[in-house]
Design an enzyme around this catalytic site. Structure first.
Site, PDB file in Angstrom:
ATOM      1  N   GLN A 163     -10.801  23.396  24.032  1.00 46.93           N
ATOM      2  CA  GLN A 163      -9.556  23.978  23.537  1.00 46.93           C
ATOM      3  C   GLN A 163      -8.351  23.707  24.428  1.00 46.93           C
ATOM      4  O   GLN A 163      -7.240  23.508  23.938  1.00 46.93           O
ATOM      5  CB  GLN A 163      -9.743  25.492  23.375  1.00 46.93           C
ATOM      6  CG  GLN A 163      -8.594  26.203  22.694  1.00 46.93           C
ATOM      7  CD  GLN A 163      -9.021  27.557  22.170  1.00 46.93           C
ATOM      8  OE1 GLN A 163      -9.581  27.667  21.084  1.00 46.93           O
ATOM      9  NE2 GLN A 163      -8.785  28.599  22.948  1.00 46.93           N
ATOM     10  N   GLU A 205       0.212  25.869  21.973  1.00 49.88           N
ATOM     11  CA  GLU A 205       0.672  26.272  23.298  1.00 49.88           C
ATOM     12  C   GLU A 205       1.528  25.212  23.978  1.00 49.88           C
ATOM     13  O   GLU A 205       1.714  25.245  25.196  1.00 49.88           O
ATOM     14  CB  GLU A 205      -0.529  26.666  24.159  1.00 49.88           C
ATOM     15  CG  GLU A 205      -1.268  27.855  23.558  1.00 49.88           C
ATOM     16  CD  GLU A 205      -2.471  28.295  24.351  1.00 49.88           C
ATOM     17  OE1 GLU A 205      -2.771  27.659  25.385  1.00 49.88           O
ATOM     18  OE2 GLU A 205      -3.115  29.281  23.949  1.00 49.88           O
ATOM     19  N   ASP A 242     -10.475  25.221  29.341  1.00 47.21           N
ATOM     20  CA  ASP A 242     -10.884  26.359  28.516  1.00 47.21           C
ATOM     21  C   ASP A 242     -11.655  25.769  27.352  1.00 47.21           C
ATOM     22  O   ASP A 242     -11.077  25.163  26.447  1.00 47.21           O
ATOM     23  CB  ASP A 242      -9.682  27.152  28.016  1.00 47.21           C
ATOM     24  CG  ASP A 242     -10.086  28.276  27.049  1.00 47.21           C
ATOM     25  OD1 ASP A 242     -11.304  28.505  26.885  1.00 47.21           O
ATOM     26  OD2 ASP A 242      -9.193  28.910  26.468  1.00 47.21           O
ATOM     27  N   GLU A 283     -13.330  27.831  31.783  1.00 47.78           N
ATOM     28  CA  GLU A 283     -13.275  29.102  31.059  1.00 47.78           C
ATOM     29  C   GLU A 283     -14.120  29.035  29.792  1.00 47.78           C
ATOM     30  O   GLU A 283     -14.115  28.019  29.094  1.00 47.78           O
ATOM     31  CB  GLU A 283     -11.816  29.401  30.708  1.00 47.78           C
ATOM     32  CG  GLU A 283     -11.587  30.643  29.880  1.00 47.78           C
ATOM     33  CD  GLU A 283     -10.138  30.739  29.437  1.00 47.78           C
ATOM     34  OE1 GLU A 283      -9.891  31.343  28.375  1.00 47.78           O
ATOM     35  OE2 GLU A 283      -9.247  30.201  30.135  1.00 47.78           O
ATOM     36  N   ASP A 310     -13.629  34.846  29.336  1.00 50.60           N
ATOM     37  CA  ASP A 310     -12.556  35.318  28.456  1.00 50.60           C
ATOM     38  C   ASP A 310     -13.191  36.081  27.304  1.00 50.60           C
ATOM     39  O   ASP A 310     -13.237  37.306  27.302  1.00 50.60           O
ATOM     40  CB  ASP A 310     -11.722  34.140  27.970  1.00 50.60           C
ATOM     41  CG  ASP A 310     -10.667  34.535  26.934  1.00 50.60           C
ATOM     42  OD1 ASP A 310     -10.371  35.739  26.813  1.00 50.60           O
ATOM     43  OD2 ASP A 310     -10.146  33.645  26.230  1.00 50.60           O
ATOM     44  N   LYS A 335      -6.100  39.376  29.574  1.00 50.86           N
ATOM     45  CA  LYS A 335      -5.175  39.365  28.440  1.00 50.86           C
ATOM     46  C   LYS A 335      -4.902  40.811  28.041  1.00 50.86           C
ATOM     47  O   LYS A 335      -5.815  41.519  27.608  1.00 50.86           O
ATOM     48  CB  LYS A 335      -5.771  38.598  27.255  1.00 50.86           C
ATOM     49  CG  LYS A 335      -5.961  37.100  27.503  1.00 50.86           C
ATOM     50  CD  LYS A 335      -6.674  36.450  26.330  1.00 50.86           C
ATOM     51  CE  LYS A 335      -6.755  34.933  26.483  1.00 50.86           C
ATOM     52  NZ  LYS A 335      -7.564  34.312  25.393  1.00 50.86           N
ATOM     53  N   ARG A 364      -1.354  34.539  25.067  1.00 47.32           N
ATOM     54  CA  ARG A 364      -2.136  34.245  23.879  1.00 47.32           C
ATOM     55  C   ARG A 364      -1.475  33.083  23.160  1.00 47.32           C
ATOM     56  O   ARG A 364      -0.326  32.724  23.425  1.00 47.32           O
ATOM     57  CB  ARG A 364      -2.218  35.458  22.930  1.00 47.32           C
ATOM     58  CG  ARG A 364      -2.847  36.708  23.495  1.00 47.32           C
ATOM     59  CD  ARG A 364      -4.225  36.512  24.117  1.00 47.32           C
ATOM     60  NE  ARG A 364      -5.252  36.025  23.236  1.00 47.32           N
ATOM     61  CZ  ARG A 364      -6.214  36.776  22.684  1.00 47.32           C
ATOM     62  NH1 ARG A 364      -6.237  38.077  22.904  1.00 47.32           N
ATOM     63  NH2 ARG A 364      -7.158  36.233  21.933  1.00 47.32           N
ATOM     64  N   SER A 365      -2.195  32.495  22.216  1.00 48.90           N
ATOM     65  CA  SER A 365      -1.622  31.355  21.487  1.00 48.90           C
ATOM     66  C   SER A 365      -0.445  31.789  20.623  1.00 48.90           C
ATOM     67  O   SER A 365       0.477  31.013  20.372  1.00 48.90           O
ATOM     68  CB  SER A 365      -2.693  30.671  20.633  1.00 48.90           C
ATOM     69  OG  SER A 365      -3.282  31.600  19.749  1.00 48.90           O
ATOM     70  N   LYS A 386      -1.995  31.626  33.252  1.00 49.20           N
ATOM     71  CA  LYS A 386      -2.157  30.640  32.184  1.00 49.20           C
ATOM     72  C   LYS A 386      -1.183  31.001  31.081  1.00 49.20           C
ATOM     73  O   LYS A 386      -1.349  32.018  30.405  1.00 49.20           O
ATOM     74  CB  LYS A 386      -3.604  30.668  31.667  1.00 49.20           C
ATOM     75  CG  LYS A 386      -3.904  29.584  30.649  1.00 49.20           C
ATOM     76  CD  LYS A 386      -5.374  29.557  30.291  1.00 49.20           C
ATOM     77  CE  LYS A 386      -5.690  30.516  29.166  1.00 49.20           C
ATOM     78  NZ  LYS A 386      -6.954  30.176  28.467  1.00 49.20           N
TER      79      LYS A 386
END
Length: 427
Positions: A163, A205, A242, A283, A310, A335, A364-365, A386
């Site tokens: 990802q 992102e 990730d 991740e 995560d 998060k 977050r995205s 991040k």
């Protein structure tokens, strides 16, 4: 200290054009503070519930008017008159009012919006920057920006399984210089992709999202970009991944690059990848329920690589405690909307740090212009953040806030650099 006089909530849009919650808190001294709630694309099954309306003829069912109503009709009356500095008490009042383990009654997006706005209001009333208000007099560490410059998985319409392919500028002397080097590599990558006739469209992102023959090919392209930008791979710039493995895990196996693999085969793949490239952090290398696989991988390479949970942990102290007890992972992705309140977020970081786990503050995205996580990264001294590529204002807003914080700290500022990854030893 100033007390809460009013709370207003509204539905706004995030960076993907989906609705999210924004909250304004007003205090009796005239202070007004605002916070907006992020939203994820690849979400863990154990995350706190993000309340959506489900009306298909409005925002495709993703509206948040119910969460807004819960704030204005239920939460407001409970909090009026409380001192804004009573963060833990205020958050607990909302948790008690919700009454569920996963915040499904009021919605984590409702509770978090109020929680963050209260903290911002309290900081403003105390005439303190948010990082100083939350972190105290010793907050001074600027995090390494983990810049997601090539997107795959659920964050892009490409054939790449992993990802996020991130660069971490650990060799820079300051955050300002780290941001510069990351941006220069990002622009160099665009040039490399163009030269090879590969797509330069962006993922959620801000990273590039080309189709590639293998996942390792992404690391080769970024390696070329690092060299083109004039930096030393493994010393100035290192890699982080990730994988978001839960996204391609089904019926006990991982479908990766078109082939079904076991947890052991995935672990072997990561080990070989770490032997070939300067990778400091991986991740979600395995699925959120594959605890045995996590234990095995951590035992195998955890002495030299940061293994980040995560979806495994979802910023939940109970799941983090299990990971600590079972030696599954050695780092936690943080998060705020996974757990749904500032107090619980800070508790999660504290628990991880006391156990010797590292923490990485994360966006977050689906993001907004809210910069709270930048202040949180400095307040908690986690040393890593991040928040996407150095592109798109919703991502850059956090980096720019860190520039301001570094400037505010002046000579007291310290950049985490290679110290953020003590397990990594450059070649």
């Amino acid at each position: 200290m100033a007390t809460i006089e009013g709370i207003v909530a509204r539905e706004i849009l995030d960076s993907r054009g989906n609705p999210t919650v924004e909250v304004e808190v007003g205090l009796d001294d005239g202070t007004i503070a605002r916070a907006a709630v992020p939203s994820g694309a690849s979400t863990g099954a154990f995350e706190a519930v993000e309340l959506r309306d489900g009306e298909k003829d409005r925002y495709l069912g993703k509206g948040v008017t119910q969460a807004v109503s819960n704030i204005e009709d239920k939460i407001v009356d409970e909090l009026i008159g409380y001192e804004a500095s009573e963060q833990r008490l205020i958050d607990q009042k909302m948790l008690d009012l919700d009454g569920t383990d996963n915040k499904s009654q009021l919605g984590a997006n409702a509770i978090l919006g109020v929680s963050l706005a209260v903290a911002k209001a309290a900081a403003s009333a105390a005439e303190l920057n948010l990082f100083r208000y939350l972190g105290g007099p010793n907050a001074h560490l600027l995090p390494v920006p983990m810049m997601n410059i090539l997107n795959g998985g659920a964050h892009a319409d490409s054939n790449v399984d992993i990802q996020e392919f991130m660069i971490a500028p650990i060799g820079a002397p300051t955050f300002r210089e780290a941001l510069r080097s990351g941006a220069e590599v990002y622009h160099a990558l665009k040039s490399v992709l163009k030269k090879k006739d590969l797509a330069t469209g962006l993922g959620d992102e801000g990273g590039f999202a080309p189709n590639l023959p293998t996942n390792a090919a992404a690391l080769d392209l970024i390696s070329e970009a690092v060299e083109k930008a004039g930096y030393r791979l493994g010393t100035d710039i290192v890699f982080a991944l990730d994988v978001a493995a839960t996204e391609f895990f089904e019926n006990g196996t991982y479908t990766f690059e078109g082939v079904e693999k076991t947890a052991e085969e995935m672990s072997s793949y990561y080990t070989k990848l770490a032997d070939a490239y300067p990778i400091v952090s991986i991740e979600d290398p395995l699925a959120e329920d594959d605890w045995s696989g996590w234990r095995t991988l951590t035992a195998s390479v955890g002495d030299r690589i940061q293994i980040v949970g995560d979806d495994l942990f979802v910023t939940n102290p109970q799941r983090i405690a299990r990971g600590i007890a079972e030696n599954a992972a050695n780092s936690v992705l943080v998060k705020v909307n996974q757990i749904g309140s500032l107090t619980e977020t800070l508790d999660a970081v504290d628990l991880a740090h006391r156990a010797g786990f590292r923490c990485m503050m994360s966006h977050r995205s689906g993001e907004t212009e809210d910069t709270t996580i930048a202040d949180l990264a400095v307040a908690t001294g986690c040393g890593q953040i991040k928040t996407g590529a150095p592109a798109r204002s919703d991502r850059v807003a956090k980096y720019n806030q860190l520039l301001r914080i570094e400037e505010e700290l002046a000579d007291a500022a310290r950049y985490a650099g290679s110290g953020a990854f003590p397990r990594y030893r450059s070649a």
